[in-house]
Write a protein that holds these residues in place. Sequence first.
Motif, short mmCIF file in Angstrom:
data_model
loop_
_atom_site.label_atom_id
_atom_site.label_comp_id
_atom_site.label_asym_id
_atom_site.label_seq_id
_atom_site.Cartn_x
_atom_site.Cartn_y
_atom_site.Cartn_z
N LEU A 91 0.82 -1.21 0.00
CA LEU A 91 0.00 0.00 0.00
C LEU A 91 0.86 1.27 0.00
O LEU A 91 0.50 2.27 -0.63
N VAL A 92 2.00 1.23 0.70
CA VAL A 92 2.87 2.42 0.76
C VAL A 92 3.91 2.44 -0.35
O VAL A 92 4.82 3.25 -0.34
N GLY A 93 3.79 1.51 -1.31
CA GLY A 93 4.63 1.56 -2.50
C GLY A 93 5.89 0.72 -2.46
O GLY A 93 6.76 0.87 -3.32
N VAL A 94 6.04 -0.14 -1.48
CA VAL A 94 7.21 -1.03 -1.42
C VAL A 94 6.93 -2.24 -2.32
O VAL A 94 5.98 -3.00 -2.05
N THR A 95 7.71 -2.39 -3.38
CA THR A 95 7.44 -3.45 -4.35
C THR A 95 8.52 -4.54 -4.37
O THR A 95 8.23 -5.68 -4.74
N GLN A 96 9.76 -4.20 -4.02
CA GLN A 96 10.84 -5.18 -4.09
C GLN A 96 10.69 -6.23 -2.98
O GLN A 96 10.52 -5.89 -1.81
N PRO A 97 10.76 -7.51 -3.33
CA PRO A 97 10.65 -8.57 -2.32
C PRO A 97 11.72 -8.45 -1.24
O PRO A 97 11.47 -8.73 -0.07
N GLN A 98 12.93 -8.01 -1.66
CA GLN A 98 14.02 -7.89 -0.68
C GLN A 98 13.68 -6.85 0.39
O GLN A 98 13.93 -7.06 1.58
N ALA A 99 13.14 -5.71 -0.04
CA ALA A 99 12.78 -4.65 0.90
C ALA A 99 11.65 -5.10 1.83
O ALA A 99 11.66 -4.83 3.04
N GLU A 132 6.64 -17.25 2.39
CA GLU A 132 5.52 -17.67 1.56
C GLU A 132 5.29 -16.69 0.41
O GLU A 132 4.75 -17.06 -0.63
N HIS A 133 5.69 -15.43 0.62
CA HIS A 133 5.49 -14.41 -0.42
C HIS A 133 6.49 -14.55 -1.56
O HIS A 133 6.10 -14.53 -2.74
N HIS A 134 7.80 -14.71 -1.22
CA HIS A 134 8.84 -14.77 -2.26
C HIS A 134 10.13 -15.32 -1.62
O HIS A 134 10.47 -14.95 -0.50
#
Length: 230
Positions: A167-175, A194-196
Amino acid sequence: MISMLMGCAFTLILFAIMRRVNQRWRSPMLNPVLLCIVLISVVLLFGNIDYIDYRNATTPISFFLEIAVVALALPLYQQLHAIRPYLLLISLSSFLGISCATITAFILCQWFSAPEPLMASLMALSVTTPITLIVTDTLSGLPGIAAIMVILIGVLGGVFGLSLLTLVGVTQPQAKGVALGVACHAIGTAAAMEHHPAAGAFASAAMIISAVITASWVPVLFTLLQGIIS
């Protein structure tokens, strides 16, 4: 009084069912840990079962859960080559995250005039329960309060963490992994896995580094904050 066999069997079967439910209908609200906490609480309440009896009956599960936390290091080992260049950045992020969490909790306790033992119990809530209990004991806090809050934060992070980060714009799985590992310890790390795979590996690294930082830095930071207001 419930037997150890009955307590363990009930808990394991319930978790297996809730995990199947979560796999069938993917939803953060159907987190298996959250569902089990709610359903077991209902059973204990309406079954007039003492919590101490249930806790003693499930001692083997508690023992093996502490050992199972080591398994969270597996994705860290598998992707160590990808994590190594970012270790300094992960360490800095973990330090800032732990510091912000402790300072925020301290300010809120001061705002609401929380008693000293309660305030000491809320200073180290972003790491696994054993580390939290050690730090809380060092600060003369209340271990029971600290343990409940750690589990609550982990469950909330596991349920809402990924959605909030998106929702706040964090898209990288690492972050996302670093954020969940720092703020929500093992339960957040499990959600990241479970996400990535990359999110799980970075969450494991952040969780381990955060545990070291919390054990060594939070008691010092708490003393500094107390000195500022005194």
